[in-house]
Design a protein around this motif. Sequence first.
Motif, PDB file in Angstrom:
ATOM      1  N   HIS A   1       0.753  -1.123   0.064  1.00 34.67           N
ATOM      2  CA  HIS A   1      -0.076  -0.001   0.022  1.00 34.67           C
ATOM      3  C   HIS A   1       0.720   1.378   0.088  1.00 34.67           C
ATOM      4  O   HIS A   1       2.051   1.323   0.191  1.00 34.67           O
TER       5      HIS A   1
ATOM      6  N   GLU B   1      -1.652   5.594   4.727  1.00 34.47           N
ATOM      7  CA  GLU B   1      -2.713   4.719   4.096  1.00 34.47           C
ATOM      8  C   GLU B   1      -2.830   3.322   4.728  1.00 34.47           C
ATOM      9  O   GLU B   1      -1.967   3.220   5.873  1.00 34.47           O
ATOM     10  N   THR B   2      -3.896   2.483   4.863  1.00 37.20           N
ATOM     11  CA  THR B   2      -4.222   1.493   5.329  1.00 37.20           C
ATOM     12  C   THR B   2      -4.410   0.297   4.246  1.00 37.20           C
ATOM     13  O   THR B   2      -4.530   0.701   3.052  1.00 37.20           O
ATOM     14  N   VAL B   3      -4.028  -0.915   4.459  1.00 33.31           N
ATOM     15  CA  VAL B   3      -4.005  -1.958   3.722  1.00 33.31           C
ATOM     16  C   VAL B   3      -5.386  -2.243   3.122  1.00 33.31           C
ATOM     17  O   VAL B   3      -5.660  -2.406   1.886  1.00 33.31           O
TER      18      VAL B   3
ATOM     19  N   ASP C   1      -6.440   0.971   0.686  1.00 33.93           N
ATOM     20  CA  ASP C   1      -5.916   0.846  -0.552  1.00 33.93           C
ATOM     21  C   ASP C   1      -6.241  -0.400  -1.692  1.00 33.93           C
ATOM     22  O   ASP C   1      -6.394  -0.127  -2.682  1.00 33.93           O
ATOM     23  N   TRP C   2      -6.571  -1.377  -0.927  1.00 33.57           N
ATOM     24  CA  TRP C   2      -6.654  -2.661  -1.821  1.00 33.57           C
ATOM     25  C   TRP C   2      -8.275  -3.270  -1.623  1.00 33.57           C
ATOM     26  O   TRP C   2      -8.396  -4.483  -1.973  1.00 33.57           O
TER      27      TRP C   2
ATOM     28  N   ALA D   1      -1.349  -9.079   1.431  1.00 34.04           N
ATOM     29  CA  ALA D   1      -1.272  -7.813   1.562  1.00 34.04           C
ATOM     30  C   ALA D   1      -0.842  -7.422   3.050  1.00 34.04           C
ATOM     31  O   ALA D   1      -1.228  -7.978   4.158  1.00 34.04           O
TER      32      ALA D   1
ATOM     33  N   SER E   1       0.479  -4.691   6.146  1.00 35.14           N
ATOM     34  CA  SER E   1       0.482  -3.132   6.712  1.00 35.14           C
ATOM     35  C   SER E   1       1.833  -2.941   7.146  1.00 35.14           C
ATOM     36  O   SER E   1       2.515  -3.714   7.769  1.00 35.14           O
TER      37      SER E   1
ATOM     38  N   HIS F   1       1.370   0.708  -4.651  1.00 40.07           N
ATOM     39  CA  HIS F   1       0.686   2.009  -4.883  1.00 40.07           C
ATOM     40  C   HIS F   1       1.592   2.908  -4.126  1.00 40.07           C
ATOM     41  O   HIS F   1       1.755   3.100  -3.203  1.00 40.07           O
TER      42      HIS F   1
ATOM     43  N   GLY G   1       4.788   2.709  -1.706  1.00 43.31           N
ATOM     44  CA  GLY G   1       4.795   1.320  -1.566  1.00 43.31           C
ATOM     45  C   GLY G   1       5.705   1.152  -2.563  1.00 43.31           C
ATOM     46  O   GLY G   1       6.473  -0.059  -2.721  1.00 43.31           O
TER      47      GLY G   1
END
Length: 314
Positions: free
Chosen positions: A73, A77-79, A82-83, A99, A101, A149, A152
Amino acid sequence: MTIAAIAAGMVAAPAATGEPNGPAGSRPPYPVSYLFSDAVDAEMDHPGAAPVGANDWTCKPTALHPNPIVLVHGGPETVRLDWGALAPLLANNGYCVYALSYGAIPGMPGPLGALGGLLPIEQSAQQLRDFIIKVRAGTGAQSVDIVAHSEGSLVTDYYAKFLGGANKIDRFISIGPGWNGTSSLGFGALFTALAARLRLTPALTAVVDPVCAACLQIQTGSEFLRKLATAGSTVPGVTYTNIVTEHDEFVVPYSSGIVQGPSVSNHVVQDYCPGDLTDHLLLPYDKVVAQLVLNALDPDDTAHPTCTSTPPNS
């Protein structure tokens, strides 16, 4: 991405739901929503949880998709924020999806405690390294494909260049990267040079580091970006895909996300959909981006992105 941008994105306008490609296998597909607001609701219901479709440690890669996918991510942001769309989409297409964090500040109270990408990128890259060790051990895979992203991408780049990740990554897909940094926060090369000339960098770092050490590292001209540049723009053996939007308000200029090389493909969302107004925050929720990610992961089974228009944050 700024905290203000995250807050603005919580009221982002809707996009269509569904999947660019159909799910693989007989398992019922996970629900896929391209509404960022749905991800916000899910985050509030289950703070810090992984997005639907990710982190099934019983998943075994198939011959068709032998590489597990690691989602990295952006920050802050948090996982799940973002996803929320891409994790279930990729799982529905037959991938083992993971994924992590990273970069949250230990002991940070309140909402800030859930935000990742705040620690120095070098520390975040170590967390990515450890996570990939776990993914490879759990799946038996030799290599992973990474979809990253924003920040990341820099975390992954540092892992690849300085922490032994070069031979662990097959495909590296970057959404809204800022390889040459950004000047959008009013810092940029001028600020960096001025701070250094006035010998203010140590004092400035002392103030900013407890909140967001990575914020200065992603600014154009930073010492961190200069270190990455010394190792070259790409790593041999890794296939790169960069996906950017002309309406990126965070990576400024947006062309900072484009690099050239023998194993690099660059995509601008507006080349496929001129009316697409997707900005930095909403890139992982854009259907053009979703199809480009699927195409990059499986070049033998590609489709032309569907042109949709995503309103910008407001």
